[in-house]
Design an enzyme around this catalytic site. Sequence first.
Site, PDB file in Angstrom:
ATOM      1  N   CYS B 440       0.955  -1.228  -0.179  1.00 37.19           N
ATOM      2  CA  CYS B 440      -0.108   0.152   0.037  1.00 37.19           C
ATOM      3  C   CYS B 440       0.796   1.304   0.121  1.00 37.19           C
ATOM      4  O   CYS B 440       0.479   2.263  -0.748  1.00 37.19           O
ATOM      5  CB  CYS B 440      -0.963  -0.079   0.994  1.00 37.19           C
ATOM      6  SG  CYS B 440      -0.185  -0.300   2.950  1.00 37.19           S
ATOM      7  N   HIS B 484      -2.664   0.773   6.792  1.00 39.18           N
ATOM      8  CA  HIS B 484      -2.602   0.822   5.138  1.00 39.18           C
ATOM      9  C   HIS B 484      -2.176   2.477   5.006  1.00 39.18           C
ATOM     10  O   HIS B 484      -2.595   3.186   5.883  1.00 39.18           O
ATOM     11  CB  HIS B 484      -4.238   0.667   5.005  1.00 39.18           C
ATOM     12  CG  HIS B 484      -4.780   0.396   3.571  1.00 39.18           C
ATOM     13  ND1 HIS B 484      -3.871  -0.537   2.501  1.00 39.18           N
ATOM     14  CD2 HIS B 484      -5.471   1.269   2.730  1.00 39.18           C
ATOM     15  CE1 HIS B 484      -4.333  -0.136   1.446  1.00 39.18           C
ATOM     16  NE2 HIS B 484      -5.367   0.621   1.348  1.00 39.18           N
ATOM     17  N   ASP B 500      -7.915   4.576  -3.782  1.00 37.23           N
ATOM     18  CA  ASP B 500      -6.798   3.545  -3.083  1.00 37.23           C
ATOM     19  C   ASP B 500      -6.259   2.762  -4.414  1.00 37.23           C
ATOM     20  O   ASP B 500      -6.930   1.894  -4.657  1.00 37.23           O
ATOM     21  CB  ASP B 500      -7.623   2.654  -2.179  1.00 37.23           C
ATOM     22  CG  ASP B 500      -6.835   1.698  -1.414  1.00 37.23           C
ATOM     23  OD1 ASP B 500      -5.461   1.776  -1.712  1.00 37.23           O
ATOM     24  OD2 ASP B 500      -7.153   1.240  -0.434  1.00 37.23           O
TER      25      ASP B 500
END
Lengths: 310, 691
Positions: B440, B484, B500
């Site tokens: 991430c 994250h 994202d």
Amino acid sequence: MSSLSEKFPVIHDIIAEANKIILGKDAQIRLALACLLARGHLLIEDLPGIGKTTLAHTLARLLGLRFSRIQFTSDMLPADIIGISIFERESGDFRFLPGALFTQVLLADEINRATPKTQSALLEAMEEKQVTVEGRTRPLPDPFFVIATQNPSTQIGTFPLPESQLDRFLMRIEIGYPDREAERTLLENGGRRAHPDEINADFTLRQLEEIQRSVSKVHVAPALLDYVQNLVDLTRNHTSFMYGLSPRAALGLLAVARAWAFIEGREMALPEDVQAVFPSIAAHRLRLTNSGEYAGHDDINALIRSLPVV
Amino acid sequence: MLEEFARLEKRLHVDSRDWKAALLRFLARPSSRSAGPLDDEFPWIFAVIAATAAPHVSHLPLWLSLFCGIVLAGRVLLWKIKRPVPRGLPTLFALLGTAGIALEYRSLFGRDPGVALLFLFITLKSAEMRSRRDVIFIIMLGFFLLLTHYFYSQSIFTGIWLLLSILLLTATLLRLHGEKRSLRQTFGYAGELFAHAFPLMLILFLLFPRVQGPLWGLPRDAHAGLSGLSETLSPGSLDDLIQSGDIAFRVKFDGDEIPAKSDLYWRGPVFTDYDGLTWRARPFYLRGRAETTPTVDPEQRVYRYTTTLEPHNLRWILPLDMPVSAPANSFLTSTFETIVRSRVGMRTQYRFGSVVGNTIKVEESPPMLHEALLLPGNANPRTRAFAARLKERFDSPERLSSAALVHFREEEFVYTLQPPLLPEQNSIDEFLFETRSGFCEHYASAYVFLMRAAGIPARVVAGYQGGEVNPIDGYLMVRQSDAHAWAEIWLEGKGWRRIDPTAYIAPSRIEVGIRAALPATDLLPALVRLDSDWIRNLRNRWEAANNPWNQWILGYNPELQREVLSRIGLNDPNWRSMLTSLGVLCGGVLALVAVWTFRRRQSESPEERAWRRFCDKLARRGIRRFAWEGPIAFAERAEDAQPEIGALAREAALCYARLHYGVGEPALLERLKNCSARMARHPKTVNEGFA
């Protein structure tokens, strides 16, 4: 209560005399005497040669009672102790020849060497103070005491007494080795010590009956009854023991505690009296949960120490 | 009657004393065969030292644990073979150990060195157990050492361990004061004492005024090792977190309606400053508060929930993106970070309301937009060139941003927790065009860089994504492994929009969890990986049990205390009223105990009371009656111990025996009381014995 005090000399003379014959075993002599004063039968358990027979013999002589002795063996039959009817040619009838049982103090030596059949012949005699032979019930003399001795059941050639028989013995005592000092005296005077047969009993049956009556009059306060009940309840609810004491044992405990208090010269029974006699009354009636063995005096003393007096 | 007494006493004395004393000695003999009175207690002391010190082994330096273990083992061995401790050796060991601790921590002060010293000295004290005072000292030290475990762990297990240790310490104290009982009885009695203390403990717990934060100020190193997000984000900074199965926070949604997993973005720090390697959040005092609170569309569903945040020593409190209501002591920054006034140093609960969705706000200040476009120097030329190409092909920012995402999906990007190391120079270039594997933080970082290079204001947001519902108690648990990072871009007229990029590369990371997204070869903590159902079930049960402990025992803070107090009618309590009610309740409990004791004593008969008083007087002279001991036997034991009071003791015992067990001679009561009075006047010549 002055009548109680008057009897002290007699009791203490007996103890003093017995001490001359069995050296260094004052506590055991007192316990045995307390048992007899409480009208109970006594079982003495120890190794051969410790002085069991001597103790039994001495007590019988000192109390001035008729005494007979049966040495139990493995081939002994009930008729050997109870007696037998034989045919008399002159009268053309059967005549009962009483066995050694018909006496005031019966010393049953090495009782656990006899077979269970013969052992059980003593049962009726001990509980009912009578025997039934060939359909006729014959009363035994009064008083009637059984003082039995036995070897530890670990010895070879023994038949352990069944629980029912054990329960008929009010107390079981162990004698134990003499202490060093007593043994020294014994060794020094070994051949010359007094023999039970040489004792001159100046004690009469009347006196014994009187003392036994006095013993039963020793005062038991409600507080002491509470304590005795607590103690008996404890054996019944304690996880260490498979089962507790019977009401017969509780009655016996109270009677012996009275006798003990009497010997102590007190007109009332105290917790100390109960504690002093309790191991001898409880140890042969209680089995340990862990091992299945009978409890030792250590177990019983631990029990006593866990219960507050009332 | 006096004559009779004299006769009785004489007889008791002459005829029965010797063997009775012997019998009593037999009854009262100690259970062990060893010589000294303290020697019996040695195994207990060793157990006390082991129980109080053992849990510290997990965080003390290994050499110290080994050193102390060897010292203790040596001490046990010496006791076994009945040899004394060599002279001077304890002092030598103390000096060595202290020097070692000073070297290890570079200090003898502070939490860790302090605990290490306590640990060392309780072990060494075992070499010095000459008197009862020494042993009691060890036990007191043990109580203190127990307390220090709470510096390191406040879990249920620690609580249970400490409770058991307290029982052991109390039982040892009982034995030291002459309670020779069986093991079970000793512990039973210790438990009974503990049970007596329990109501007072409960009252103190509920009512003792609580101060936010520790009362005395913890040493500086107290918060070391708390895990959680950090104030910067660079490649690899989330590694440790993702490897950890620890719980970051628990969430309880009102009505148990939980948003879809792909909406569970827990918003933490927002990073705008980038130096080519590390993303940083601006300090809050530069950031300022949000000028407008996010507006809620009345149609939109507001989720209300309570978060129990584990301490992370930061000021972000991680609401669900996007919060519309937050706790009173927090504020919203202009980048919509929810901040509390002081660092979260203890487990704390917060109430939030949030809407899920994507749009935040329409207006944004020019300085903020400018800040979201800054790029360091001229690093990463290939990325910049790629951005320029994208900008040429797509005219609207929306299309441009989606095209970049398509690039992520169509090129062979790999989601892995063990990406190859990136160079410090041009790391984004290297990642986007060469290695193409990461997780991430790499994706969010690269995407934001790309957007800024293409002229679209963008920023990185860190926090947690997802969570797992514990079916046992319905709590949503968010673990450190759910940490994250994602991106936000500014679209004119639409506001900040969450993008994202990880979702495009590894959609299962968002929809299922990190477990599903990783290749099987990647290592994850066992608690996160969990394939077998029963372990998962076990873990759920354990965490469900842990939760009330956290909420009610550890989380019992001033707010909760106020709530509890208002429920029992103490509105707006201040420390004064709290202390008053504390005193009143404690006094009440003590009064109840006193009344109970007094009543029990009232049920005593007069002679029992008089006898108890007499025994109390003897106890003060060091002769305590055992509960099982009858009066005459006790008097004789007293006489054996202190012959000068023998006659008095026997007279009192005889009076009591005749009063209590006899036929009733009320006149003796006065005599018994008289004995008591004479005993009080009797000079005390013998010091207290051991038992």
